[in-house]
Scaffold this motif. Sequence first.
Motif, mmCIF file in Angstrom:
data_model
loop_
_atom_site.group_PDB
_atom_site.id
_atom_site.type_symbol
_atom_site.label_atom_id
_atom_site.label_comp_id
_atom_site.label_asym_id
_atom_site.label_seq_id
_atom_site.Cartn_x
_atom_site.Cartn_y
_atom_site.Cartn_z
ATOM 1 N N ALA A 58 0.835 -1.201 0.000
ATOM 2 C CA ALA A 58 0.000 0.000 0.000
ATOM 3 C C ALA A 58 0.871 1.252 0.000
ATOM 4 O O ALA A 58 0.610 2.213 -0.727
ATOM 5 C CB ALA A 58 -0.930 -0.010 1.205
ATOM 6 N N THR A 89 -1.677 3.428 -1.935
ATOM 7 C CA THR A 89 -3.069 2.968 -1.837
ATOM 8 C C THR A 89 -3.625 3.172 -0.428
ATOM 9 O O THR A 89 -2.977 2.783 0.551
ATOM 10 C CB THR A 89 -3.151 1.454 -2.177
ATOM 11 N N ASP A 132 -6.961 2.177 0.545
ATOM 12 C CA ASP A 132 -7.862 1.099 0.936
ATOM 13 C C ASP A 132 -7.104 -0.219 1.087
ATOM 14 O O ASP A 132 -6.741 -0.869 0.104
ATOM 15 C CB ASP A 132 -8.956 0.956 -0.138
ATOM 16 N N GLN A 181 -8.059 -3.013 1.832
ATOM 17 C CA GLN A 181 -8.803 -4.198 1.394
ATOM 18 C C GLN A 181 -8.760 -4.376 -0.125
ATOM 19 O O GLN A 181 -9.331 -5.328 -0.655
ATOM 20 C CB GLN A 181 -10.270 -4.102 1.850
ATOM 21 N N ASP A 182 -8.078 -3.472 -0.816
ATOM 22 C CA ASP A 182 -8.052 -3.580 -2.276
ATOM 23 C C ASP A 182 -7.462 -4.938 -2.698
ATOM 24 O O ASP A 182 -6.355 -5.291 -2.287
ATOM 25 C CB ASP A 182 -7.202 -2.434 -2.853
ATOM 26 N N SER A 221 -6.029 -5.950 -5.257
ATOM 27 C CA SER A 221 -4.721 -5.908 -5.922
ATOM 28 C C SER A 221 -3.577 -5.976 -4.911
ATOM 29 O O SER A 221 -2.500 -6.501 -5.205
ATOM 30 C CB SER A 221 -4.588 -4.631 -6.760
ATOM 31 N N HIS A 260 -0.910 -5.233 -11.477
ATOM 32 C CA HIS A 260 -1.731 -4.817 -10.328
ATOM 33 C C HIS A 260 -1.151 -3.562 -9.682
ATOM 34 O O HIS A 260 -1.895 -2.694 -9.225
ATOM 35 C CB HIS A 260 -1.889 -5.961 -9.325
ATOM 36 N N LYS A 314 -2.099 -0.701 -11.800
ATOM 37 C CA LYS A 314 -3.516 -0.394 -11.604
ATOM 38 C C LYS A 314 -3.715 0.477 -10.356
ATOM 39 O O LYS A 314 -4.567 1.358 -10.310
ATOM 40 C CB LYS A 314 -4.275 -1.714 -11.453
ATOM 41 N N LEU A 315 -2.900 0.203 -9.322
ATOM 42 C CA LEU A 315 -3.012 0.977 -8.086
ATOM 43 C C LEU A 315 -2.319 2.334 -8.192
ATOM 44 O O LEU A 315 -2.351 3.123 -7.265
ATOM 45 C CB LEU A 315 -2.403 0.199 -6.926
ATOM 46 N N GLU A 375 -11.789 -8.411 -14.431
ATOM 47 C CA GLU A 375 -12.152 -7.222 -13.647
ATOM 48 C C GLU A 375 -13.164 -6.373 -14.389
ATOM 49 O O GLU A 375 -13.897 -5.585 -13.805
ATOM 50 C CB GLU A 375 -10.902 -6.371 -13.387
#
Length: 467
Positions: free
Chosen positions: A258, A263, A265, A267-268, A270, A310, A313-314, A406
Amino acid sequence: MLTTQQIRAKFLSYFAEQQHQTVKSSSLIPGNDPTLLFVNAGMVQFKDVFLGAEKRAYTRAASSQRCVRAGGKHNDLDQVGYTARHHTFFEMLGNFSFGDYFKREAIQFAWDFLIKELGLPKEKLWVTVFEEDDEAEQIWRDEIGFPAEKISRIGAKDNFWQMGDTGPCGPCTEIFYDHGEDIAGGPPGTPEEDGDRFIEIWNLVFMQYDKQADGSLLPLPSPCVDTGMGLERIASIMQGKHNNYDIDLFQHLIKKAASLTGTKDLQDPSLKVIADHIRTCAFLIADGVLPSNEGRGYVLRRIIRRAARHGHKLGAQGVFFADMLGALVDVMGEDYPELVAHQSTIAKALKQEELKFAETLEVGMQEYQKATGKLPKGEQIPGELAFKLYDTFGFPLDLTQDVAREDGRVVDVAAFDASMAAQKDRSRSNKQFAQANQISADVVQSLEPTRFLGYDRCATEARVVMI
Ligand code: ATP
Ligand code: MG
Ligand code: MG
Ligand code: MG
């Protein structure tokens, strides 16, 4: 609260007290088995002992074996990030009997460890037995006193364990933990079993056969026991968590991911994927695999690229995956000194692969978005697009499938395969053309040294070259 590390130690010491030799985890690369891509269970390093081809100084053993299930018969790559319980890399706690004890003792040891040593509440457990195994059911019911209504009889798909298409195998009994009615899912053997409410924690295999390539089952020299319990799954129960990714070890990795990707969140999904993949990649490299275009190396390449995607993506900028390594060493370095010993090699290999892919990841994703932006919702991804992403941008097919999923889509794999086959044909005919040229060049070379005989002759020679 017990840490993951303490649970591993507790398991090994409990079985040592029951006269089991503690055996170190083997490498992820099977030393004795060309049929297997990666070590996918604790029993693999003992395969020849089960078959009677190798003798050890002990008849009882226990281990915490590193396993990878990403390719081959057991492949969980597509589950990662979607279930609470699957990793591509995990540790399997196991106790083994080589012609020593059998069903009765194996069930009793497992029960004692869970109930007496770990203190799990009995009423949370559920048990399955192989549908033809009356003996195992009777032991559970009459000797352990387990309620008959919580014992399910299950067919071969789940309760006849095989390492691969051939080799040691046998019926098994499995222990499940009920994480409570707030979670979707039903007991094993019901249509809702695939949910994450009843989670399988321990598989006790009664090794009795050696499966041959023609499918026949030869009895082993003596019946053996092979058990496997996912360390991360039992740790999640012991730490009062439902999801494996919420245990101490994963949380450390997730927090690092994270912070590297910015990031908020935690809980993501990714982040879970990245935390899972760093373990797989680091251990594979520590065990000697390097990214390449085939076999084990290609599985590794695919996993690194998935992690990179991933991260991208984040919102990760540039290379980040290799920077996860320090956090991994924090949580696993003490128990796996090879991780520390090879840390700089691992970092270098990861960085190189990430850098190579970073050049095309961004443009490939833009290409994907441009092409799919026009597609109706839910429409499948054309195989030609997946092939272009593969061929031009280095997106392995499973990576495009991961992106598509996704997006609520699937890839037209048949069309992808057709594009791949067409390209192979093209390169084959190019090769033939090149070979033909080579022959002509040889012909020319074997000719008399060229003398200038006028333009006509030169024109003839030029044609020879082009045959
Ligand atoms: P599942 O049905 O949940 O996929 P499995 O039946 O494939 O598990 P086994 O082959 O019986 O698993 O392996 C023995 C034990 O190893 C399981 O009971 C589980 O605790 C653990 N395990 C299996 N696969 C994974 C995985 N991908 N990640 C984490 N733990 C796993
Ligand atoms: Mg499985
Ligand atoms: Mg199962
Ligand atoms: Mg199982």
